[in-house]
Motif scaffolding. Structure first.
Motif, PDB file in Angstrom:
ATOM      1  N   ILE A 285       0.738  -1.219  -0.091  1.00 16.08           N
ATOM      2  CA  ILE A 285      -0.129  -0.027   0.139  1.00 16.08           C
ATOM      3  C   ILE A 285       0.713   1.229  -0.200  1.00 16.08           C
ATOM      4  N   THR A 286       1.996   1.353   0.944  1.00 19.80           N
ATOM      5  CA  THR A 286       2.976   2.325   0.751  1.00 19.80           C
ATOM      6  C   THR A 286       3.337   2.469  -0.523  1.00 19.80           C
ATOM      7  N   CYS A 287       3.906   1.567  -1.232  1.00 17.16           N
ATOM      8  CA  CYS A 287       4.411   1.614  -2.479  1.00 17.16           C
ATOM      9  C   CYS A 287       3.546   2.384  -3.557  1.00 17.16           C
ATOM     10  N   VAL A 288       2.095   1.806  -3.422  1.00 23.08           N
ATOM     11  CA  VAL A 288       1.020   2.230  -4.298  1.00 23.08           C
ATOM     12  C   VAL A 288       1.027   3.656  -3.954  1.00 23.08           C
ATOM     13  N   ASN A 289       1.024   4.230  -2.658  1.00 22.47           N
ATOM     14  CA  ASN A 289       0.814   5.563  -2.364  1.00 22.47           C
ATOM     15  C   ASN A 289       1.912   6.556  -3.114  1.00 22.47           C
ATOM     16  N   VAL A 290       3.117   5.889  -2.810  1.00 26.17           N
ATOM     17  CA  VAL A 290       4.367   6.778  -3.305  1.00 26.17           C
ATOM     18  C   VAL A 290       4.014   6.819  -4.964  1.00 26.17           C
ATOM     19  N   ALA A 291       3.958   5.512  -5.510  1.00 21.30           N
ATOM     20  CA  ALA A 291       3.578   5.668  -7.083  1.00 21.30           C
ATOM     21  C   ALA A 291       2.681   6.607  -7.501  1.00 21.30           C
ATOM     22  N   ASN A 292       1.348   6.623  -6.643  1.00 17.39           N
ATOM     23  CA  ASN A 292       0.635   7.588  -6.839  1.00 17.39           C
ATOM     24  C   ASN A 292       1.130   9.179  -6.997  1.00 17.39           C
ATOM     25  N   LEU A 293       1.875   9.380  -5.907  1.00 16.30           N
ATOM     26  CA  LEU A 293       2.536  10.587  -5.806  1.00 16.30           C
ATOM     27  C   LEU A 293       3.457  11.041  -7.077  1.00 16.30           C
ATOM     28  N   LEU A 294       4.142   9.995  -7.293  1.00 17.68           N
ATOM     29  CA  LEU A 294       4.987  10.249  -8.688  1.00 17.68           C
ATOM     30  C   LEU A 294       4.182  10.570  -9.817  1.00 17.68           C
ATOM     31  N   LEU A 295       3.123   9.727 -10.060  1.00 15.12           N
ATOM     32  CA  LEU A 295       2.430   9.647 -11.292  1.00 15.12           C
ATOM     33  C   LEU A 295       1.667  11.301 -11.118  1.00 15.12           C
ATOM     34  N   VAL A 296       1.430  11.740  -9.784  1.00 12.28           N
ATOM     35  CA  VAL A 296       0.757  13.279  -9.882  1.00 12.28           C
ATOM     36  C   VAL A 296       2.065  14.104 -10.151  1.00 12.28           C
ATOM     37  N   ARG A 297       3.199  13.949  -9.641  1.00  9.65           N
ATOM     38  CA  ARG A 297       4.210  14.704 -10.204  1.00  9.65           C
ATOM     39  C   ARG A 297       4.758  14.752 -11.674  1.00  9.65           C
ATOM     40  N   LEU A 298       4.291  13.442 -12.313  1.00  7.40           N
ATOM     41  CA  LEU A 298       4.604  13.191 -13.637  1.00  7.40           C
ATOM     42  C   LEU A 298       3.702  13.936 -14.492  1.00  7.40           C
ATOM     43  N   ALA A 299       2.510  14.462 -14.024  1.00  7.43           N
ATOM     44  CA  ALA A 299       1.343  15.113 -14.722  1.00  7.43           C
ATOM     45  C   ALA A 299       1.596  16.584 -14.597  1.00  7.43           C
ATOM     46  N   GLY A 300       2.296  16.832 -13.631  1.00  3.37           N
ATOM     47  CA  GLY A 300       2.867  18.258 -13.274  1.00  3.37           C
ATOM     48  C   GLY A 300       4.075  18.766 -14.075  1.00  3.37           C
ATOM     49  N   ARG A 301       4.695  17.355 -14.773  1.00  4.61           N
ATOM     50  CA  ARG A 301       5.892  17.715 -15.386  1.00  4.61           C
ATOM     51  C   ARG A 301       5.729  17.433 -16.794  1.00  4.61           C
ATOM     52  N   ARG A 302       4.582  17.676 -17.335  1.00  5.12           N
ATOM     53  CA  ARG A 302       4.257  17.050 -18.808  1.00  5.12           C
ATOM     54  C   ARG A 302       4.980  18.031 -19.564  1.00  5.12           C
ATOM     55  N   ARG A 303       4.960  19.518 -19.554  1.00  4.10           N
ATOM     56  CA  ARG A 303       5.756  20.235 -20.417  1.00  4.10           C
ATOM     57  C   ARG A 303       7.342  20.046 -20.507  1.00  4.10           C
ATOM     58  N   GLU A 304       7.716  19.736 -19.394  1.00  3.22           N
ATOM     59  CA  GLU A 304       9.141  19.531 -19.120  1.00  3.22           C
ATOM     60  C   GLU A 304       9.609  18.247 -19.986  1.00  3.22           C
ATOM     61  N   ILE A 305       8.615  17.166 -20.103  1.00  2.00           N
ATOM     62  CA  ILE A 305       8.815  15.918 -20.608  1.00  2.00           C
ATOM     63  C   ILE A 305       8.827  16.079 -22.198  1.00  2.00           C
ATOM     64  N   ALA A 306       7.536  16.959 -22.521  1.00  2.00           N
ATOM     65  CA  ALA A 306       7.705  17.234 -23.972  1.00  2.00           C
ATOM     66  C   ALA A 306       8.697  18.175 -24.424  1.00  2.00           C
ATOM     67  N   ILE A 307       9.169  18.821 -23.625  1.00  2.00           N
ATOM     68  CA  ILE A 307      10.570  19.712 -24.153  1.00  2.00           C
ATOM     69  C   ILE A 307      11.939  18.590 -24.384  1.00  2.00           C
ATOM     70  N   ARG A 308      11.931  17.861 -23.384  1.00  3.14           N
ATOM     71  CA  ARG A 308      13.061  16.935 -23.518  1.00  3.14           C
ATOM     72  C   ARG A 308      12.838  15.984 -24.726  1.00  3.14           C
ATOM     73  N   THR A 309      11.605  15.679 -24.758  1.00  6.38           N
ATOM     74  CA  THR A 309      11.315  14.730 -26.034  1.00  6.38           C
ATOM     75  C   THR A 309      11.671  15.287 -27.327  1.00  6.38           C
ATOM     76  N   SER A 310      11.221  16.698 -27.447  1.00  4.83           N
ATOM     77  CA  SER A 310      11.449  17.372 -28.666  1.00  4.83           C
ATOM     78  C   SER A 310      12.852  17.745 -28.786  1.00  4.83           C
ATOM     79  N   LEU A 311      13.794  17.772 -27.637  1.00  8.40           N
ATOM     80  CA  LEU A 311      15.209  17.997 -28.020  1.00  8.40           C
ATOM     81  C   LEU A 311      15.826  16.629 -28.264  1.00  8.40           C
ATOM     82  N   GLY A 312      15.191  15.611 -28.362  1.00 11.04           N
ATOM     83  CA  GLY A 312      15.525  14.068 -28.736  1.00 11.04           C
ATOM     84  C   GLY A 312      15.993  13.177 -27.462  1.00 11.04           C
TER      85      GLY A 312
END
Length: 807
Positions: A285-312
């Protein structure tokens, strides 16, 4: 990889709140698992501290009743088995209840000792540091000169580690014993904390010759190459021979064996594995909770991810980035978890109500650290795998466009978070159900009527040496002790019993009924005998139901009488006519005096709070007629009196300063100890369940809160078009409710499967009780929906103008 880890570390430091919550949550889950694994390693996995411990077995005498039940061996049977068995390299007997009064060279003390055969030490591979162990001649027959082997701790504390102790005499139960050896440090025997050992020849002649007098446990060493099944078959063959040769005492008896580790720790295996499974659920349950936190953090960094992807940046690069962050979180959580586990292991060793042999130590050792490393690695992969997988699936064009702000999180990310929350709720429900069942089991245990009084009853135990207390001296000492104890201030009544409720030392025997069926087996019952004075029932609060109890004036030569328990009377005299009937000790056809029944008393749970009194009922005989040198003084007081314990010690010392007092405790404390393991399990399971409940609520809160944040513009549009705050809250709570319902459904199905592993640990509780499941589901639904209501309320208060101006 080092660069990615450095970047992950720097990135996480910029989010101290997020990082702290993730690390602490993971550390708590890891600490609980490391602590429980350390206990399991020490108790179930670590080799026993004896050479060739994998070939050591415990041999058990077995008797066929409704099922096969375990018994001890008589010394005569033990010797016959040892003489006829060929598959064993050693075959030794011992008793675990041999206490001795040690006098001389200081204050009188009660020390734990074992009565053993001469080959006991060689079977266990134990060697003395001084002197020797016993010879076959010293263990050969009654009447041998008494000798003793001392434990290392007793040698140091009582005799200052003097090497001159060899050959000297010490007094045990007022009998001089010659010290022939001192064992090595740490040796305490099999599953015992023995401080000294005496050869079996020291037993009384009656115990020596009585084939039906069973009190010997057996430990044996298999020869190399001999399997358990081969040894078991050999034991069965000898058992059949003895049953044919001695039908009066050995009919229905056989023998079986099991690995010594199973004998010592077998009863702890299931409770420990259940607790490990519970903390494993908490970690998941702890791992699931932390994984959920990381997914929330991932959603907040989608522009960063898009820029990284566009840069190769490739999917592999992005996955490595997020796995690096999960590795840093898991590593920090693992380090903190190990530190917390070091504290937790110490607390478990101090507070857990587990009686472990002295050679078992709970500590943070190599296997525990390896487990911590593996668990930390597993957590790193568990919490980082899903974010790493979803990071490479971001829609580059949609994310970089202004219009993509409502969909940039991705359908996959939203579904993943919802699935994780559902899994959290399901796992939490299973753990909550198990916890509720344990709590109900414990409540049933402590609220039942034990059949005796638990308040203001004090007991102390003593054993008078046979050498000085024989014939009239023993009952005279007991009578004087009772009279003087009853005269102490605050004492309402006092009595003597060979044992007392939950105090152990009950004598098991067969009793046969006069008259009755022509089938001998139907006239017999295995009973527990207690030898008590007249005021025993009043002092312990055991209720008289019919007839009368003993008079304190019963003389040894008067008519032999007994009082029986209610279920014994109901079994043989269902019409209520037990008074005046007769029974005798032993099986049908055995000799001996008849005892007339003069009273029937209520059932008392003598041998444990979960004992079944209908299986082996109780019989009470008059102590003055059948005095025992080992007895318990029971004192009922007007109120709690701490000073009375000191007065009772002084009283015994005034009668005989060489008679030590031990086992000084209250019945209430005994009841508490008898339920301690169930209480401990209920508390641990309850704590784990509360943590799981909190994590599930936080997980749902996080998902719903993030969803509200992402749908701010949508909410603004709905409100601009006429939606009321209640409509918005209903939409948000509806989505949360679907997640909760799915989690409850999955959790109920999972719980129904898992509870079969804990059924045997429950007391008078149906593991599939619908009321328990319904109550737990209602509590979990309420808590999680309250967690979802907080962001739903915030959504209902969104200002549509500000929402439409967002971004």
């Amino acid at each position: 990889m080092i660069q990615d880890l450095r970047h992950a570390f720097t990135s996480l430091l910029k989010r101290p709140g997020f990082t702290g919550v993730a690390v602490l949550t993971l550390a708590l889950g890891l600490a609980a698992n490391i602590t429980l694994f350390s206990a399991i390693d020490a108790i179930l996995l670590r080799p026993l501290p004896f050479p060739d411990s994998d070939r050591l077995v415990s041999v058990r005498a077995m008797v066929k009743r409704d099922t096969w039940e375990r018994r001890a061996f008589s010394l005569a049977d033990f010797r016959d088995y040892r003489a006829q068995l060929a598959g064993f390299a050693g075959f030794a007997s011992f008793t675990s209840d041999g206490g001795y009064n040690l006098t001389g060279d200081g204050e009188a003390a009660r020390v734990d000792g074992q009565l053993v055969s001469h080959d006991y030490f060689s079977v266990l591979g134990a060697k003395p540091v001084l002197g020797r162990t016993f010879t076959p001649e010293e263990d050969g027959a009654p009447g041998q000169p008494p000798v003793v082997v001392l434990g290392h701790d007793l040698w140091q504390s009582r005799y200052a580690a003097s090497p001159e102790i060899i050959g000297q005499q010490i007094r045990l139960n007022d009998v001089p014993h010659t010290v022939v050896g001192v064992m090595a440090p740490g040796f305490r025997g099999v599953n015992a904390d023995a401080q000294l050992w005496v050869p079996s020849s020291t037993a009384t002649p009656a115990r020596w010759n009585g084939r039906g007098n069973r009190g010997q446990e057996v430990v044996a060493l298999l020869k190399p190459g001999v399997t358990i099944d081969q040894a078991r078959a050999e034991l069965a063959a000898v058992g059949r021979q003895l049953a044919e040769a001695y039908p009066a005492t050995n009919s229905g008896y056989s023998a079986d064996l099991a690995p010594l580790r199973e004998e010592i720790f077998g009863a702890l295996r299931q409770p420990l594995l259940v607790l490990l499974g519970a903390v494993g659920f908490v970690l998941v349950i702890t791992c699931v909770n932390v994984a959920n936190l990381l997914l929330v953090r991932l959603a907040g960094r989608r522009r960063e991810i898009a820029i990284r992807t566009s840069l190769g940046a490739s999917r592999r690069d992005l996955a490595r980035l997020f796995l690096g962050e999960s590795a840093v979180i898991a590593l920090a959580g693992g380090v903190l978890g190990v530190l917390l586990a070091a504290w937790g292991i110490g607390g478990l060793a101090r507070w857990a109500p587990i009686d472990l042999p002295a050679y078992v130590t709970l500590k943070l050792n190599g296997p525990a650290m390896l487990f911590a490393l593996l668990a930390t690695t597993g957590c790193a992969l568990a919490i980082g795998a899903l974010p790493a997988l979803l990071a490479g699936r971001a829609d580059l064009n949609a994310t970089l466009k202004d219009a993509g702000r409502t969909g940039g999180a991705g359908v996959g990310g939203t579904r993943a978070r919802a699935m994780l929350v559902t899994a959290e709720i399901a796992l939490s429900l299973s753990l909550l159900v198990a916890s509720a069942l344990f709590v109900r089991s414990f409540a049933n245990l402590v609220t039942q009527a034990p059949g005796f009084s638990t308040e203001n009853v004090l007991t102390l135990r003593t054993i008078l040496p046979d050498a000085r207390y024989r014939d009239a001296a023993l009952p005279q000492f007991a009578r004087t002790l009772v009279e003087r104890a009853a005269a102490l201030p605050g004492v309402q009544s006092a009595a003597i019993g060979s044992d007392s409720p939950l105090g152990g030392n009950s004598v098991a025997m067969f009793a046969s009924i006069e008259g009755g069926s022509a089938v001998p087996a139907e006239n017999e019952a295995r009973v527990y005998a207690h030898f008590v004075t007249g005021g025993f029932f009043r002092a312990t609060g055991i209720t008289l139901l019919q007839g009368t109890t003993f008079a304190d004036s019963y003389a040894p030569d008067s008519e032999q009488v007994v009082v029986i328990s209610e279920n014994f009377a109901r079994r043989f005299w269902p019409n209520g006519d037990a008074i005046g009937q007769r029974l005798k000790a032993g099986r049908s056809g055995a000799g001996g005096p008849w005892f007339r029944i003069i009273g029937v008393v209520a059932e008392a749970k003598y041998r444990g709070l979960v004992a079944n009194p209908t299986r082996d009922p109780d019989v009470y005989a008059a102590f003055p007629q059948l005095p025992r040198n080992s007895f318990t003084l029971v004192v009922r007081t007007a109120d709690e009196s701490g000073a009375l314990a000191t007065e009772l010690r002084r009283l015994v010392a005034s009668l005989d300063p060489n008679v030590p007092v031990f086992g000084l405790t209250t019945i209430e404390e005994r009841v508490s100890r008898a339920s301690a393991s169930q209480r401990f399990s209920a508390q641990l399971m309850g704590g784990f369940a509360l943590v799981a409940l909190l994590l599930a609520a936080l997980g749902l809160y996080g998902v719903v809160s993030f969803g509200v944040g992402e749908r701010t513009q949508e909410i603004g549009v709905r409100m601009a078009l006429g939606a009321r705050p209640g409509d918005i809250a209903q939409i948000v709570l509806g989505g949360a409710g679907r997640l909760v319902a799915a989690g409850l459904f999955a959790g109920t199905a999972l719980a129904l499967v898992l509870v079969r592993f804990i059924e045997s640990l429950l007391y008078r509780v149906d593991a599939r009780d619908p009321l328990t499941y319904g109550a737990v589901a209602a509590v979990l639904a309420l808590v999680t929906l309250v967690a979802a209501w907080l962001p739903a309320r915030r959504a209902a208060r969104v200002n549509p103008v500000e929402a439409l101006r967002a971004e």
